[in-house]
Write an enzyme that holds these catalytic residues in place. Structure first.
Site, PDB file in Angstrom:
ATOM      1  N   LYS A 188     -32.878 -31.792 -34.113  1.00 52.00           N
ATOM      2  CA  LYS A 188     -33.095 -33.113 -33.532  1.00 52.00           C
ATOM      3  C   LYS A 188     -32.190 -34.181 -34.165  1.00 52.00           C
ATOM      4  O   LYS A 188     -31.454 -33.919 -35.118  1.00 52.00           O
ATOM      5  CB  LYS A 188     -34.560 -33.505 -33.676  1.00 52.00           C
ATOM      6  CG  LYS A 188     -35.500 -32.609 -32.873  1.00 52.00           C
ATOM      7  CD  LYS A 188     -35.168 -32.605 -31.383  1.00 52.00           C
ATOM      8  CE  LYS A 188     -36.222 -31.902 -30.547  1.00 52.00           C
ATOM      9  NZ  LYS A 188     -36.289 -30.452 -30.768  1.00 52.00           N
ATOM     10  N   THR A 189     -32.272 -35.389 -33.615  1.00 55.77           N
ATOM     11  CA  THR A 189     -31.377 -36.483 -34.009  1.00 55.77           C
ATOM     12  C   THR A 189     -31.347 -36.673 -35.519  1.00 55.77           C
ATOM     13  O   THR A 189     -30.283 -36.787 -36.119  1.00 55.77           O
ATOM     14  CB  THR A 189     -31.813 -37.807 -33.354  1.00 55.77           C
ATOM     15  OG1 THR A 189     -32.116 -37.582 -31.985  1.00 55.77           O
ATOM     16  CG2 THR A 189     -30.702 -38.844 -33.471  1.00 55.77           C
TER      17      THR A 189
END
Length: 388
Positions: A188-189
Site C-alpha cells: 500500500k501507499t
C-alpha cells in the site's frame, strides 16, 4: 506505488528506538515508566489523522480488521444488508459476512468504482450501510453516493485501502463520509508490514472503534490498566509499537510518494494518449487521485489478452487487472458464494462489470523510477500497444 520502495535506515532506526529508548516495550498500552512514556501507536494515529486533515484516527491490525471494526461500531448485525461493489478486494465482502450481514454487490461504471445508479436500484428497507471502494486510487463518485445515502438515511463507509493520498474536491479519501478505512500492508501507499487505520471526523465514532480494538477498554488514564472500565465488549485488533515505529517514518514520506506517483503517471499517460484510437482511459473523478495505477480498456477481451502478452514480451507486468482478478472481482469469489445462500448464479452476475474488466489492463506506477526508467517503460508500453 508503495511505501516499501522507500524503506531504509530511517525505518530501521525507528524500530531500534523501541528497544533503545523504550526498553523493548512492544505493547501499545501501559508500562509507562519502562517505555519512558513514549506511545508510538498513539503518536502514529495523531500523525496519520493530521496528514489527512482529519480529527482522529484509530490504528489496528489490518485493513480487513479496520473494515470489520468500523462496521461493528456502526451497528451492522445479522440480517442487515450492506451494499458494496463487485470490483473490490475480497476483504470487503469478508467483513460484511463476519458481521452476519448480507453483501449486496452492485456494478461499477467507467470510474471502475460503484455505479451510483446501480447503488440506488439495490437499496431496500434492509439496507443499513453503503461501502464504496476507491479502487486503484481513483475516488468514487462521492457526491452522488452521499446524496443517495442521505436520501435514504443510510451511513457510508469508505473503503479507501487503495487510495491513501487521494483527494476528492479537496477532501481526503476516508473523510468524505461517516467513516473511512485504510490498509497499511506491504503493497500500500505507506506500510507497516501489516496494519490498518480507521478515520473519521466523528470523534465519538472513532472513540468507539478504539475501544472495540482493545477488548472494550474505556482507556481511563486515571486508572491502572487492570482496573480500567468497559462500556461494551470488543476484541483484540491492537497494532504493535514495532508497526507504529515504521508507520511514523512512512507517514512522513506520504507527500513525496503521492507527488512522485502523480508526476510519473502524467509522463506515461501523455505517451499513451497517442493511442486513444486503441485504448480508453477510465474516468478520473479528481485530478488529485492516488496516481499509482494506469487502467484503460480496449475494444475486446481478445485485444486485452494480446496486449498483456505484448507487455510481457517487453518485460512488463500488470497490477490487479487481470493478474489478481480472482481476489478483486466478485465473479471469482467461489469460496464465498459456494458457502452462502447468496448469488448461486454468481458466474452470470455483474455483467456490466465483467464486460468492462475482461477487456481492461492495469499498469503499476512506481515511486522510485528514474528518468531513464520512465523512458524505457514508456517506450516498451508504446511498442506493446502499437503491435495490436
Amino acid at each position: 506505488m508503495p511505501g516499501f520502495e522507500l524503506i531504509d535506515q530511517l525505518e530501521r532506526n525507528s524500530v531500534l528506538e523501541v528497544f533503545d529508548k523504550s526498553n523493548g516495550v512492544l505493547f501499545a498500552h501501559g508500562f509507562d515508566v519502562r517505555r519512558n512514556n513514549i506511545f508510538r501507536v498513539r503518536d502514529f494515529e495523531i500523525k496519520f489523522a493530521k496528514a489527512l486533515g482529519g480529527r482522529k484516527a484509530a490504528a489496528c491490525t489490518s485493513g480487513t480488521s479496520a473494515q470489520y471494526i468500523a462496521m461493528k461500531c456502526l451497528g451492522i448485525k445479522a440480517g442487515d444488508e450492506v451494499i458494496t461493489q463487485a470490483f473490490t478486494f475480497i476483504a470487503t465482502v469478508e467483513a460484511i459476512l463476519a458481521c452476519g450481514a448480507k453483501p449486496v454487490l452492485v456494478d461499477i461504471d467507467e470510474t471502475y468504482n460503484m455505479s451510483p445508479r446501480s447503488l440506488e436500484e439495490a437499496i431496500t428497507d434492509k439496507t443499513k450501510l453503503i461501502v464504496p471502494v476507491h479502487m486503484l486510487g481513483n475516488p468514487a463518485e462521492m457526491d452522488a453516493i452521499n446524496a443517495i445515502a442521505k436520501k435514504h438515511n443510510i451511513p457510508v463507509l469508505e473503503d479507501a485501502c487503495e487510495a491513501l493520498g487521494a483527494t476528492y474536491k479537496g477532501v481526503s479519501t476516508g473523510l468524505l463520509s461517516d467513516i473511512g478505512i485504510f490498509s497499511l500492508d506491504f503493497g500500500k501507499t505507506i506500510t507497516t508490514g501489516e496494519g490498518g487505520m480507521i478515520i473519521s471526523n466523528n470523534e465519538n465514532l472513532i472513540t468507539t472503534c478504539m475501544k472495540f480494538i482493545d477488548h472494550g477498554h474505556d482507556c481511563d488514564m486515571t486508572l491502572p490498566r487492570g482496573k480500567d472500565t468497559a462500556s461494551f465488549y470488543g476484541f483484540n485488533y491492537r497494532m504493535s509499537e514495532l508497526q507504529a515505529a515504521v508507520g511514523l517514518i512512512q507517514v512522513e514520506r506520504l507527500t513525496h510518494i503521492v507527488e512522485s506517483n502523480r508526476n510519473h503517471k502524467k509522463i506515461i499517460k501523455n505517451e499513451l494518449s497517442n493511442f486513444t484510437d486503441k485504448i480508453k482511459f477510465r474516468r478520473i473523478t479528481d485530478e488529485n487521485e492516488l496516481a499509482d495505477t494506469i487502467i484503460f480498456n480496449l475494444e475486446s477481451p481478445k485485444l486485452a489478452e494480446k496486449l498483456i502478452g505484448n507487455l510481457a514480451a517487453q518485460g512488463l507486468g500488470t497490477k490487479n487487472v487481470p493478474d489478481a482478478m480472482r481476489w478483486h472481482f466478485a465473479k471469482y469469489f467461489s469460496q464465498v458464494w459456494n458457502n452462502t445462500s447468496y448469488y448461486k448464479n454468481y458466474e452470470n452476475q455483474w455483467s456490466v462489470s465483467d464486460s468492462l474488466l475482461s477487456r481492461s489492463v492495469s499498469l503499476p506506477v512506481m515511486v522510485n523510477w528514474s528518468e531513464k526508467d520512465l523512458e524505457k517503460i514508456t517506450a516498451s508500453i508504446s511498442t506493446a500497444i502499437s503491435l495490436l
